[in-house]
Write an enzyme that holds these catalytic residues in place. Structure first.
Site, mmCIF file in Angstrom:
data_model
loop_
_atom_site.group_PDB
_atom_site.id
_atom_site.type_symbol
_atom_site.label_atom_id
_atom_site.label_comp_id
_atom_site.label_asym_id
_atom_site.label_seq_id
_atom_site.Cartn_x
_atom_site.Cartn_y
_atom_site.Cartn_z
ATOM 1 N NE ARG A 34 -4.398 -1.369 1.771
ATOM 2 C CZ ARG A 34 -5.324 -1.696 2.654
ATOM 3 N NH1 ARG A 34 -5.078 -1.602 3.947
ATOM 4 N NH2 ARG A 34 -6.501 -2.116 2.248
ATOM 5 C CE LYS A 211 -11.822 -8.574 7.003
ATOM 6 N NZ LYS A 211 -11.261 -7.634 6.028
ATOM 7 N N GLY A 362 -7.485 -8.307 0.617
ATOM 8 C CA GLY A 362 -6.115 -8.325 1.114
ATOM 9 C C GLY A 362 -5.560 -9.727 1.286
ATOM 10 N N GLY A 385 -12.576 -4.195 1.107
ATOM 11 C CA GLY A 385 -13.901 -3.673 1.453
ATOM 12 C C GLY A 385 -14.375 -2.650 0.444
HETATM 13 P P1 ADP Z 1 -9.913 -11.034 1.920
HETATM 14 O O1 ADP Z 1 -8.927 -10.316 2.788
HETATM 15 O O2 ADP Z 1 -9.314 -11.622 0.708
HETATM 16 O O3 ADP Z 1 -11.111 -10.177 1.623
HETATM 17 P P2 ADP Z 1 -11.129 -12.273 4.253
HETATM 18 O O4 ADP Z 1 -10.433 -11.294 5.100
HETATM 19 O O5 ADP Z 1 -12.601 -12.213 4.178
HETATM 20 O O6 ADP Z 1 -10.497 -12.277 2.768
HETATM 21 O O7 ADP Z 1 -10.821 -13.753 4.753
HETATM 22 C C1 ADP Z 1 -9.535 -14.280 4.786
HETATM 23 C C2 ADP Z 1 -9.452 -15.330 5.840
HETATM 24 O O8 ADP Z 1 -10.458 -16.292 5.688
HETATM 25 C C3 ADP Z 1 -8.147 -16.079 5.777
HETATM 26 O O9 ADP Z 1 -7.383 -15.751 6.922
HETATM 27 C C4 ADP Z 1 -8.562 -17.551 5.776
HETATM 28 O O10 ADP Z 1 -7.786 -18.338 6.661
HETATM 29 C C5 ADP Z 1 -9.984 -17.483 6.256
HETATM 30 N N1 ADP Z 1 -10.774 -18.646 5.836
HETATM 31 C C6 ADP Z 1 -10.954 -19.104 4.587
HETATM 32 N N2 ADP Z 1 -11.674 -20.235 4.602
HETATM 33 C C7 ADP Z 1 -11.952 -20.514 5.888
HETATM 34 C C8 ADP Z 1 -12.649 -21.559 6.558
HETATM 35 N N3 ADP Z 1 -13.192 -22.558 5.886
HETATM 36 N N4 ADP Z 1 -12.713 -21.512 7.901
HETATM 37 C C9 ADP Z 1 -12.148 -20.510 8.583
HETATM 38 N N5 ADP Z 1 -11.471 -19.496 8.011
HETATM 39 C C10 ADP Z 1 -11.376 -19.488 6.680
HETATM 40 MG MG MG Z 2 -8.907 -9.883 4.909
#
Ligand code: ADP
Ligand code: MG
Length: 405
Positions: A34, A211, A362, A385
């Protein structure tokens, strides 16, 4: 909408909202993407003879705690670490750090700042008024600037003092407000995912990650734009539970079950869910790794990744796609045993022929980086987000709309 190319900044104090909210571990920056992404705008302004004032939030500062708790939050999220990294990237002699966000000491720093120099202010969230878009705070920050540049794409979905109040005030005063190169690039890429052209179809969205309550709302909008939505990660369990499958002790959002069911019905086959899962006995200190034989996860167990049948199914669903928007890992990719689903899906995306491929998250970007696929994506957004909200709100974000004429 003005971009920084439209501004005459010579000899002016230009206040730039950047997104320096970088991931850290034990105080050390683990990914400076970033900061690096904001450099083109900063360097351009310096070259054009501006005195550049940067401000950003970093982490969370809760103003509801005891004075000790607030002080601890502030210490944890002190911008000084960022100023050191910025100095390494720009040249130490050019960068001054203000340990405060406002007040007499900041005014002195601003007065002393010369063209070609950078002043980085302390974390905007040190101020209680930041997230409340407090007019007095906006007024103080606006008073430092002859012009304002919005280059914090990752914060553009928030109408805070630094992202909204300040440009609103400066605009009313007849001063220049514009977007920087990073925001310009993000808008260009993500607009394509919002106003979908015929040649970008089939358009496939892939949702996953953790999330869920934040993200699940976007499905409504995605259903209007996408040809298909593949859902993995923790996001999938809310859908599976809503459809009557056994999900063991996997996380799900109880208050989103109705919504998930409705989305699935509206989608008429365009939402594709996992048909098997890799599950374990407990999240921390797990001891087993099993693959379910179908979409059900046995009672007492927790899903950690999409299974091999789902990996193949998702890869097949991607064949022929001309545009892909990916937000959220398919599993707990940080653990090698549960990384395969995310890896297979990322590989399938970058293997597509002449497709426009976007990562908007992220952790998804971190996963792509780890597996060596990141540079093969057409665009990797600096705002998870913000990119989701931009799709959800049909291209609108408060921090960008306020810049428009
Ligand atoms: P991004 O940052 O790409 O938007 P998020 O922050 O929503 O994604 O989610 C990322 C997290 O989701 C990772 O740390 C990953 O370990 C977790 N995750 C993915 N699948 C699962 C699951 N089945 N159970 C628990 N956590 C999960
Ligand atoms: Mg994330």
């Amino acid at each position: 909408m003005k971009t920084i190319r439209d501004l005459n900044v010579k000899g002016k104090h230009v206040l730039v909202r950047v997104d320096f909210n970088v991931p850290r571990k034990g105080g050390a920056i683990t990914d400076d993407n970033r900061i690096v992404s904001a450099l083109p705008t900063i360097k351009y302004l310096l070259d054009k003879g501006a005195a550049v004032i940067l401000f950003s939030h970093l982490g969370k500062v809760s103003h509801k705690g005891t004075p000790e708790e607030i002080a601890a939050d502030k210490k944890k999220n002190d911008m000084v670490a960022i100023s050191v990294r910025l100095g390494e990237l720009l040249g130490k002699e050019k960068v001054t750090f203000s340990p405060e966000t406002k007040g007499e000491s900041v005014k002195k720093f601003v007065e002393m700042l010369r063209p070609g120099e950078v002043l980085l202010l302390q974390n905007t969230r040190y101020e209680k008024g930041e997230e409340k878009n407090d007019p007095a705070l906006s007024k103080e920050w606006a008073s430092y600037a002859d012009a304002f540049v919005m280059d914090a794409f990752g914060s553009a979905h928030r109408a805070h003092a630094s992202t909204y109040g300040v440009p609103e005030l400066l605009k009313a005063e007849g001063k220049d407000v514009a977007v920087g190169f990073l925001v310009e690039k993000e808008i260009e890429a993500l607009s394509r995912c919002v106003d979908v052209k015929k040649e970008d179809r089939p358009y496939v969205a892939i949702l996953g990650g953790f999330k869920v309550s934040d993200k699940i709302k976007v499905i409504d909008s995605l259903l209007k734009k996408c040809d298909k939505i593949l859902i993995g990660g923790a996001m999938a369990y809310t859908f599976q539970k809503a459809l009557g499958y056994e999900i063991g002790v996997s996380p799900f959002e109880a208050d989103q079950l109705e919504y998930a069911k409705k989305c699935f019905e509206t989608a008429k086959g365009r939402i594709v869910l996992p048909v098997d899962s890799v599950y374990t006995d407990k999240f921390e200190g797990w001891t087993i790794k099993e693959v379910s034989k179908d979409a059900n996860i046995p009672a007492g167990f927790e899903g950690m990744d999409i299974g091999p049948k789902t990996q193949a199914l998702f890869a097949k669903q991607l064949v022929g796609a001309k545009m892909v928007f990916w937000n959220g890992p398919m599993g707990v990719f940080e653990q090698a045993d549960f990384a395969e689903g995310t890896k297979v899906v990322a590989k399938a995306i970058v293997g597509l022929d002449k497709a426009f491929t976007v990562i908007g998250g992220g952790d998804s970007a971190a996963a792509a980086q780890e597996f060596g696929f990141k540079d093969s994506f057409s665009h990797v957004s600096t705002g998870g987000g913000a990119s989701l909200e931009m799709i959800e709100n049909d291209g609108h974000l408060p921090g960008i709309d306020i810049i428009k004429d």
